[in-house]
Enzyme design. Sequence first.
Site, PDB file in Angstrom:
ATOM      1  CG  HIS A 237      -2.078   0.826   1.293  1.00 48.94           C
ATOM      2  ND1 HIS A 237      -2.497   1.584   0.240  1.00 48.94           N
ATOM      3  CD2 HIS A 237      -2.923   1.134   2.327  1.00 48.94           C
ATOM      4  CE1 HIS A 237      -3.546   2.308   0.608  1.00 48.94           C
ATOM      5  NE2 HIS A 237      -3.817   2.060   1.877  1.00 48.94           N
ATOM      6  CG  HIS A 276      -4.490   0.718  -8.006  1.00 49.42           C
ATOM      7  ND1 HIS A 276      -5.839   0.665  -7.772  1.00 49.42           N
ATOM      8  CD2 HIS A 276      -3.976   1.561  -7.080  1.00 49.42           C
ATOM      9  CE1 HIS A 276      -6.124   1.458  -6.761  1.00 49.42           C
ATOM     10  NE2 HIS A 276      -5.013   2.013  -6.316  1.00 49.42           N
ATOM     11  CG  ASP A 330       2.785   4.424  -3.484  1.00 51.94           C
ATOM     12  OD1 ASP A 330       2.592   5.564  -3.018  1.00 51.94           O
ATOM     13  OD2 ASP A 330       2.314   3.393  -2.971  1.00 51.94           O
TER      14      ASP A 330
HETATM   15  N1  ACO Z   1       4.839  -6.170 -10.441  1.00 49.74           N
HETATM   16  C1  ACO Z   1       4.752  -7.300 -11.169  1.00 49.74           C
HETATM   17  N2  ACO Z   1       3.600  -8.005 -11.337  1.00 49.74           N
HETATM   18  C2  ACO Z   1       2.509  -7.526 -10.726  1.00 49.74           C
HETATM   19  C3  ACO Z   1       2.531  -6.347  -9.960  1.00 49.74           C
HETATM   20  C4  ACO Z   1       3.755  -5.664  -9.841  1.00 49.74           C
HETATM   21  N3  ACO Z   1       3.866  -4.546  -9.127  1.00 49.74           N
HETATM   22  N4  ACO Z   1       1.289  -6.120  -9.474  1.00 49.74           N
HETATM   23  C5  ACO Z   1       0.515  -7.116  -9.906  1.00 49.74           C
HETATM   24  N5  ACO Z   1       1.246  -7.976 -10.670  1.00 49.74           N
HETATM   25  C6  ACO Z   1       0.744  -9.164 -11.354  1.00 49.74           C
HETATM   26  C7  ACO Z   1       0.565 -10.322 -10.380  1.00 49.74           C
HETATM   27  O1  ACO Z   1       1.737 -11.083 -10.278  1.00 49.74           O
HETATM   28  C8  ACO Z   1      -0.578 -11.064 -11.028  1.00 49.74           C
HETATM   29  O2  ACO Z   1      -0.064 -11.810 -12.103  1.00 49.74           O
HETATM   30  P1  ACO Z   1      -0.701 -13.283 -12.472  1.00 49.74           P
HETATM   31  O3  ACO Z   1      -2.158 -13.012 -12.762  1.00 49.74           O
HETATM   32  O4  ACO Z   1       0.095 -13.707 -13.632  1.00 49.74           O
HETATM   33  O5  ACO Z   1      -0.521 -14.089 -11.221  1.00 49.74           O
HETATM   34  C9  ACO Z   1      -1.449  -9.958 -11.622  1.00 49.74           C
HETATM   35  O6  ACO Z   1      -0.559  -8.873 -11.830  1.00 49.74           O
HETATM   36  C10 ACO Z   1      -2.567  -9.504 -10.708  1.00 49.74           C
HETATM   37  O7  ACO Z   1      -2.024  -9.246  -9.427  1.00 49.74           O
HETATM   38  P2  ACO Z   1      -2.859  -9.314  -8.081  1.00 49.74           P
HETATM   39  O8  ACO Z   1      -1.923  -9.663  -6.966  1.00 49.74           O
HETATM   40  O9  ACO Z   1      -4.070 -10.165  -8.262  1.00 49.74           O
HETATM   41  O10 ACO Z   1      -3.331  -7.824  -7.934  1.00 49.74           O
HETATM   42  P3  ACO Z   1      -3.952  -7.185  -6.628  1.00 49.74           P
HETATM   43  O11 ACO Z   1      -5.107  -6.391  -7.060  1.00 49.74           O
HETATM   44  O12 ACO Z   1      -4.191  -8.215  -5.566  1.00 49.74           O
HETATM   45  O13 ACO Z   1      -2.748  -6.274  -6.102  1.00 49.74           O
HETATM   46  C11 ACO Z   1      -1.293  -4.514  -5.672  1.00 49.74           C
HETATM   47  C12 ACO Z   1      -2.660  -4.921  -6.244  1.00 49.74           C
HETATM   48  C13 ACO Z   1      -1.145  -5.042  -4.238  1.00 49.74           C
HETATM   49  C14 ACO Z   1      -1.197  -2.994  -5.626  1.00 49.74           C
HETATM   50  C15 ACO Z   1      -0.185  -5.106  -6.564  1.00 49.74           C
HETATM   51  O14 ACO Z   1      -0.307  -4.591  -7.889  1.00 49.74           O
HETATM   52  C16 ACO Z   1       1.203  -4.861  -6.024  1.00 49.74           C
HETATM   53  O15 ACO Z   1       1.698  -5.646  -5.206  1.00 49.74           O
HETATM   54  N6  ACO Z   1       1.917  -3.769  -6.490  1.00 49.74           N
HETATM   55  C17 ACO Z   1       3.217  -3.439  -5.990  1.00 49.74           C
HETATM   56  C18 ACO Z   1       3.119  -2.645  -4.687  1.00 49.74           C
HETATM   57  C19 ACO Z   1       2.584  -1.239  -4.921  1.00 49.74           C
HETATM   58  O16 ACO Z   1       3.030  -0.522  -5.791  1.00 49.74           O
HETATM   59  N7  ACO Z   1       1.628  -0.857  -4.068  1.00 49.74           N
HETATM   60  C20 ACO Z   1       1.021   0.470  -4.107  1.00 49.74           C
HETATM   61  C21 ACO Z   1      -0.351   0.419  -4.684  1.00 49.74           C
HETATM   62  S1  ACO Z   1      -1.067   2.032  -4.753  1.00 49.74           S
HETATM   63  C22 ACO Z   1      -1.407   2.365  -3.144  1.00 49.74           C
HETATM   64  O17 ACO Z   1      -1.755   1.502  -2.379  1.00 49.74           O
HETATM   65  C23 ACO Z   1      -1.261   3.741  -2.663  1.00 49.74           C
END
Ligand code: ACO
Length: 394
Positions: A237, A276, A330
Amino acid sequence: MHSNKEMVKMGVLETGGVIQYSKGLEGVIAALSSISAIDGAQGKLIYRGIPIEMLAKYSTYEETAYLLLYGELPTKNALDEFTVLMRELRHIPPKVEMCITELPPNPHPMDILKVAVAHSGLYDPDQYRCCREGVMRKVIRIIAQIPTMIAYYHRARTGQEIVPPNPELGHAANFLYMLHGKEPDEEEARIFDIAMILHAEHGLNASTFAAMVTASTLSDINSAIVSAIGTLKGPLHGGANERVLKMLDEIGTPDRAEEYVLNALKEKRRIMGFGHRVYKTYDPRARILKEYAEYLSKKYNDTKWIEMGEKIEEIMIREVGKKGIFPNVDFYSGIVYQFLGIPRDLFTPVFTMARSVGWAAHVCEYTQNNRIFRPRAYYTGPDYVEYVPIEQRR
Ligand code: ACO
């Protein structure tokens, strides 16, 4: 095993309703709200109906805070009164100041902020006021005090003298003043103000939801904000902004970005600042912050960070854009904050400083028509297990 992408029907509730399961509450509507709306497919965000781009262009953090809390843009008089109140309430109780300035210098500032907000609630003169005016004062006091808490802790841990709030300066400029001990130039203060506007509110994200869950038990606003701070801290987050810069450090130069990103994706590691739950396209806040990151890079003739950022963005969109992974808020905020001289471990506290208004607005809105949050877990354990006395267990 159920996919986390779908909502699965699991059975029937005692009351006759259908039990559904959605991992991480994805897609679940948990409240009605008129505070903000996100169009995750088009990459649009509105606060009380106003596009974020217009607020970034024309508004100030104070005006946006008023809009979020009270539901409409203030008149000139209302804004003046609100601004005066925000400035008056910036001072933190002396015992909280003493506590912050004497805390050890090594904990993460987000942990300090949890302690400080909880502590300050003990001295809140409006602590037991439940009327709308009393609640608003409590809320505005917390929003006004958080920047002071962050700046005081930073000055103390670096052995510098505390710089009290300057009543002549706006919310954003005053924070930079208290942090650095000198007034920021107008342009930097405005860029920081815009970053604050962009971070002020974002629907039922994890930290806002945490605040609402706490408030839904009719606990106090300080407890709700402390829950939210603990939730925002996590790297999935608000904690991602600090990690982005750590990643850029590890990469070192733009020409090494491709290898780094491809390896990370191969090893199923997340690239911080991307992806996201709601946006499946470019986060509109990241688009605006990117412009300022580019602008400041040129202004300071230091383009290494933005070049690395843009390279990573290009590779990520090429490799995983089809999955809906794009830069989030972010990703570029850290580069902007770095140029404004904000230390890296204060990036998430600075996010807290902006988002406290969104938390407060949702808490006030939800508790006006409150129902305690109480979801269920679908039991997957055995139906019956015999109790075995301890001496017979192996
Ligand atoms: N890098 C690489 N791959 C990613 C990323 C990433 N940052 N984010 C998602 N994916 C991929 C996952 O591996 C998944 O792939 P798959 O379907 O082949 O398994 C797919 O995208 C979907 O991912 P989920 O985990 O289902 O997405 P979710 O909605 O649960 O997660 C989250 C959202 C937590 C923000 C995620 O994108 C993440 O971990 N990002 C990195 C951390 C980040 O930047 N957080 C800030 C978010 S904005 C905020 O909160 C202010």
